[in-house]
Design a protein around this motif. Structure first.
Motif, PDB file in Angstrom:
ATOM      1  N   VAL A 133       0.840  -1.210   0.000  1.00  0.00           N
ATOM      2  CA  VAL A 133       0.000   0.000   0.000  1.00  0.00           C
ATOM      3  C   VAL A 133       0.866   1.247   0.000  1.00  0.00           C
ATOM      4  N   GLY A 134       1.931   1.234   0.803  1.00  0.00           N
ATOM      5  CA  GLY A 134       2.818   2.394   0.843  1.00  0.00           C
ATOM      6  C   GLY A 134       3.503   2.641  -0.486  1.00  0.00           C
ATOM      7  N   ILE A 135       3.947   1.582  -1.143  1.00  0.00           N
ATOM      8  CA  ILE A 135       4.616   1.728  -2.445  1.00  0.00           C
ATOM      9  C   ILE A 135       3.640   2.264  -3.490  1.00  0.00           C
ATOM     10  N   VAL A 136       2.401   1.727  -3.499  1.00  0.00           N
ATOM     11  CA  VAL A 136       1.388   2.206  -4.447  1.00  0.00           C
ATOM     12  C   VAL A 136       1.058   3.670  -4.187  1.00  0.00           C
ATOM     13  N   ALA A 137       0.958   4.044  -2.907  1.00  0.00           N
ATOM     14  CA  ALA A 137       0.639   5.432  -2.565  1.00  0.00           C
ATOM     15  C   ALA A 137       1.731   6.381  -3.028  1.00  0.00           C
ATOM     16  N   ILE A 138       2.978   5.999  -2.817  1.00  0.00           N
ATOM     17  CA  ILE A 138       4.091   6.864  -3.244  1.00  0.00           C
ATOM     18  C   ILE A 138       4.122   6.990  -4.767  1.00  0.00           C
ATOM     19  N   ILE A 139       3.892   5.886  -5.479  1.00  0.00           N
ATOM     20  CA  ILE A 139       3.857   5.939  -6.941  1.00  0.00           C
ATOM     21  C   ILE A 139       2.718   6.840  -7.412  1.00  0.00           C
ATOM     22  N   ALA A 140       1.557   6.717  -6.735  1.00  0.00           N
ATOM     23  CA  ALA A 140       0.412   7.554  -7.109  1.00  0.00           C
ATOM     24  C   ALA A 140       0.705   9.027  -6.884  1.00  0.00           C
ATOM     25  N   LEU A 141       1.397   9.351  -5.802  1.00  0.00           N
ATOM     26  CA  LEU A 141       1.758  10.750  -5.550  1.00  0.00           C
ATOM     27  C   LEU A 141       2.749  11.262  -6.604  1.00  0.00           C
ATOM     28  N   ILE A 142       3.722  10.438  -6.986  1.00  0.00           N
ATOM     29  CA  ILE A 142       4.691  10.849  -8.007  1.00  0.00           C
ATOM     30  C   ILE A 142       3.985  11.097  -9.339  1.00  0.00           C
ATOM     31  N   VAL A 143       3.082  10.170  -9.698  1.00  0.00           N
ATOM     32  CA  VAL A 143       2.334  10.339 -10.947  1.00  0.00           C
ATOM     33  C   VAL A 143       1.471  11.593 -10.895  1.00  0.00           C
ATOM     34  N   TYR A 144       0.873  11.858  -9.741  1.00  0.00           N
ATOM     35  CA  TYR A 144       0.023  13.047  -9.606  1.00  0.00           C
ATOM     36  C   TYR A 144       0.832  14.329  -9.806  1.00  0.00           C
ATOM     37  N   PHE A 145       1.965  14.434  -9.133  1.00  0.00           N
ATOM     38  CA  PHE A 145       2.782  15.645  -9.276  1.00  0.00           C
ATOM     39  C   PHE A 145       3.316  15.786 -10.700  1.00  0.00           C
ATOM     40  N   PHE A 146       3.612  14.659 -11.342  1.00  0.00           N
ATOM     41  CA  PHE A 146       4.076  14.713 -12.734  1.00  0.00           C
ATOM     42  C   PHE A 146       2.963  15.240 -13.648  1.00  0.00           C
ATOM     43  N   CYS A 147       1.760  14.675 -13.494  1.00  0.00           N
ATOM     44  CA  CYS A 147       0.635  15.128 -14.321  1.00  0.00           C
ATOM     45  C   CYS A 147       0.273  16.577 -14.020  1.00  0.00           C
ATOM     46  N   PHE A 148       0.351  16.943 -12.763  1.00  0.00           N
ATOM     47  CA  PHE A 148       0.024  18.313 -12.377  1.00  0.00           C
ATOM     48  C   PHE A 148       1.042  19.297 -12.964  1.00  0.00           C
ATOM     49  N   GLN A 149       2.313  18.914 -12.963  1.00  0.00           N
ATOM     50  CA  GLN A 149       3.372  19.800 -13.438  1.00  0.00           C
ATOM     51  C   GLN A 149       3.306  20.007 -14.949  1.00  0.00           C
ATOM     52  N   PHE A 150       2.972  18.958 -15.687  1.00  0.00           N
ATOM     53  CA  PHE A 150       2.996  19.037 -17.142  1.00  0.00           C
ATOM     54  C   PHE A 150       1.613  19.252 -17.749  1.00  0.00           C
ATOM     55  N   GLY A 151       0.635  19.536 -16.896  1.00  0.00           N
ATOM     56  CA  GLY A 151      -0.676  19.945 -17.394  1.00  0.00           C
ATOM     57  C   GLY A 151      -1.540  18.851 -17.961  1.00  0.00           C
ATOM     58  N   TYR A 152      -1.337  17.584 -17.543  1.00  0.00           N
ATOM     59  CA  TYR A 152      -2.184  16.503 -18.037  1.00  0.00           C
ATOM     60  C   TYR A 152      -3.561  16.497 -17.364  1.00  0.00           C
ATOM     61  N   LEU A 153      -3.650  17.149 -16.216  1.00  0.00           N
ATOM     62  CA  LEU A 153      -4.940  17.277 -15.544  1.00  0.00           C
ATOM     63  C   LEU A 153      -5.563  18.596 -15.982  1.00  0.00           C
ATOM     64  N   GLU A 154      -6.703  18.531 -16.704  1.00  0.00           N
ATOM     65  CA  GLU A 154      -7.233  19.705 -17.381  1.00  0.00           C
ATOM     66  C   GLU A 154      -7.988  20.645 -16.449  1.00  0.00           C
ATOM     67  N   ASN A 155      -8.760  20.140 -15.543  1.00  0.00           N
ATOM     68  CA  ASN A 155      -9.574  21.028 -14.704  1.00  0.00           C
ATOM     69  C   ASN A 155      -9.305  20.758 -13.237  1.00  0.00           C
TER      70      ASN A 155
END
Length: 385
Positions: free
Chosen positions: A78-100
């Motif tokens: 669970v901890g590994i999945v959570a950390i991966i999810a946070l990394i993916v979130y910050f990556f998408c947030f930084q490069f504008g993959y999340l539109e709204n």
């Protein structure tokens, strides 16, 4: 009334083969050995304890500091999945993959929830909150010996139904499967006495300055009457659930009232390590390094898997009358069988005595012939007139 051992269902127990146990003196309580865990634990714990039970490993387990000497108890997935999810979130947030903003909020909230859940349930918080000295630990282990042991069996019956409802998001009617529970009941085992037979663990207390302790329960039955009633209780519970609905679930529940499953012990008079504090752990979690803290904790602190053994004896005055009817019926059938067997034995004995008597009469009537000194038959002459 004493329960009879013949026909006992040995549910995962050790059985002594070809050795009758007809009396209390011959009874071996280890033949009814059962090992279970206490509290809600991960599947990795269940797998490990099942492996220990399969190999008949009893008592305590001590492990020197390693990078992963507690991951067999608290799964880091669970901890590994959570950390991966946070990394993916910050990556998408930084490069504008999340539109709204709605997508950002949903995805970020999900990743953050996973991470917080892992920080609270990975076992570290439990150790840090229950810090004790060795002297306090010895006192607590004595308290465990007096704790009340509870044992129960929970069953339920259910089925699935198709429900049709309107989905406002897709603006159409959809059909979904809904689980309907129709029956649920908890059967409590009538524990009359629980005798603590935990092995001495003080030999481990001098091996390190700090050590983590994971407490788990193993129990055995004190006599065959107690073991027999337990199997009857489970059989009755399963039969009740099967006649109520199509599908069933079952769960065995053990509890030692007041038991703490995780402890962090340190030697008396030892200077406290600043790292072994809740404040430091919160800081690690705040910067996203909770998994790193676990690795460092495992490398610095020994681990003790502490097995608490309770020997259970039932209270005959608290049994479930409906469950007890199973034993009464079994006892009646067995008594009839005993009477029938005794009658057959008596008839065989009488027949043997009769045959012996007949053989004895035949032997008395037989006159052996002496061929060395044959005798002429005597003839009585009439008297002289």
């Amino acid at each position: 009334m004493q329960f009879n051992q013949e026909g006992i269902s040995q549910r995962g127990d050790q059985v002594i083969q070809d050795k009758p146990q007809n009396s209390q003196d011959d009874f071996n309580s280890q033949s009814f050995l059962k090992k279970k865990t206490i509290g809600e634990v991960s599947s990795s714990v269940q797998k490990r304890l099942a492996e220990r039970e399969k190999n008949n490993l009893k008592g305590h387990l001590f492990l020197e500091p390693k990078w992963n000497n507690s991951f067999h108890l608290e799964d880091p997935t669970v901890g590994i999945v959570a950390i991966i999810a946070l990394i993916v979130y910050f990556f998408c947030f930084q490069f504008g993959y999340l539109e709204n903003n709605k997508e950002k909020l949903i995805f970020g909230g999900f990743a953050f929830f996973l991470y917080i859940m892992d920080c609270c349930t990975n076992g570290v918080a439990g150790y840090l909150q229950n810090k004790v000295t060795v002297k306090e630990l010895q006192s607590y282990l004595n308290e465990i010996k007096q704790m009340k042991f509870e044992l129960s069996f929970d069953v339920s019956s259910y089925h699935y139904e198709s429900r049709r409802h309107y989905d406002s998001k897709s603006k159409r009617y959809v059909t979904s499967e809904v689980k309907i529970t129709t029956y649920r009941e908890k059967f409590n085992y009538p524990v009359g006495q629980s005798i603590d037979e935990t092995e001495d663990s003080t030999v481990f207390f001098e091996k390190a300055k700090y050590f983590r302790i994971h407490n788990f329960i193993t129990y055995s039955f004190g006599d065959e009457q107690s073991a027999r009633y337990y199997d009857d209780m489970i059989k009755y519970a399963k039969d009740q659930s099967k006649i109520r609905d199509i599908k069933q679930t079952e769960e065995e529940i053990q509890n030692c009232v007041g038991l703490k499953t995780t402890l962090l012990a340190c030697q008396d008079g030892v200077k406290q390590d600043p790292m072994l504090s809740m404040t430091v752990y919160i800081i690690y979690c705040a910067v996203g390094l909770s998994l790193l803290y676990r690795v460092l904790l495992n490398r610095r602190v020994c681990f003790l898997e502490h097995c608490i053994h309770k020997r259970v004896i039932m209270d005959i005055n608290k049994v479930n009358p409906e469950v007890y009817q199973i034993e009464l019926a079994r006892q009646s059938i067995q008594n009839e069988q005993i009477i029938q067997n005794n009658q057959e034995i008596i008839l065989k004995q009488q027949q043997q005595l009769l045959e012996n008597d007949q053989n004895g009469i035949l032997k008395q009537n037989q006159q052996p012939i002496n061929y060395d000194n044959p005798q002429e038959p005597s003839v009585e002459l009439p008297p002289n007139q």
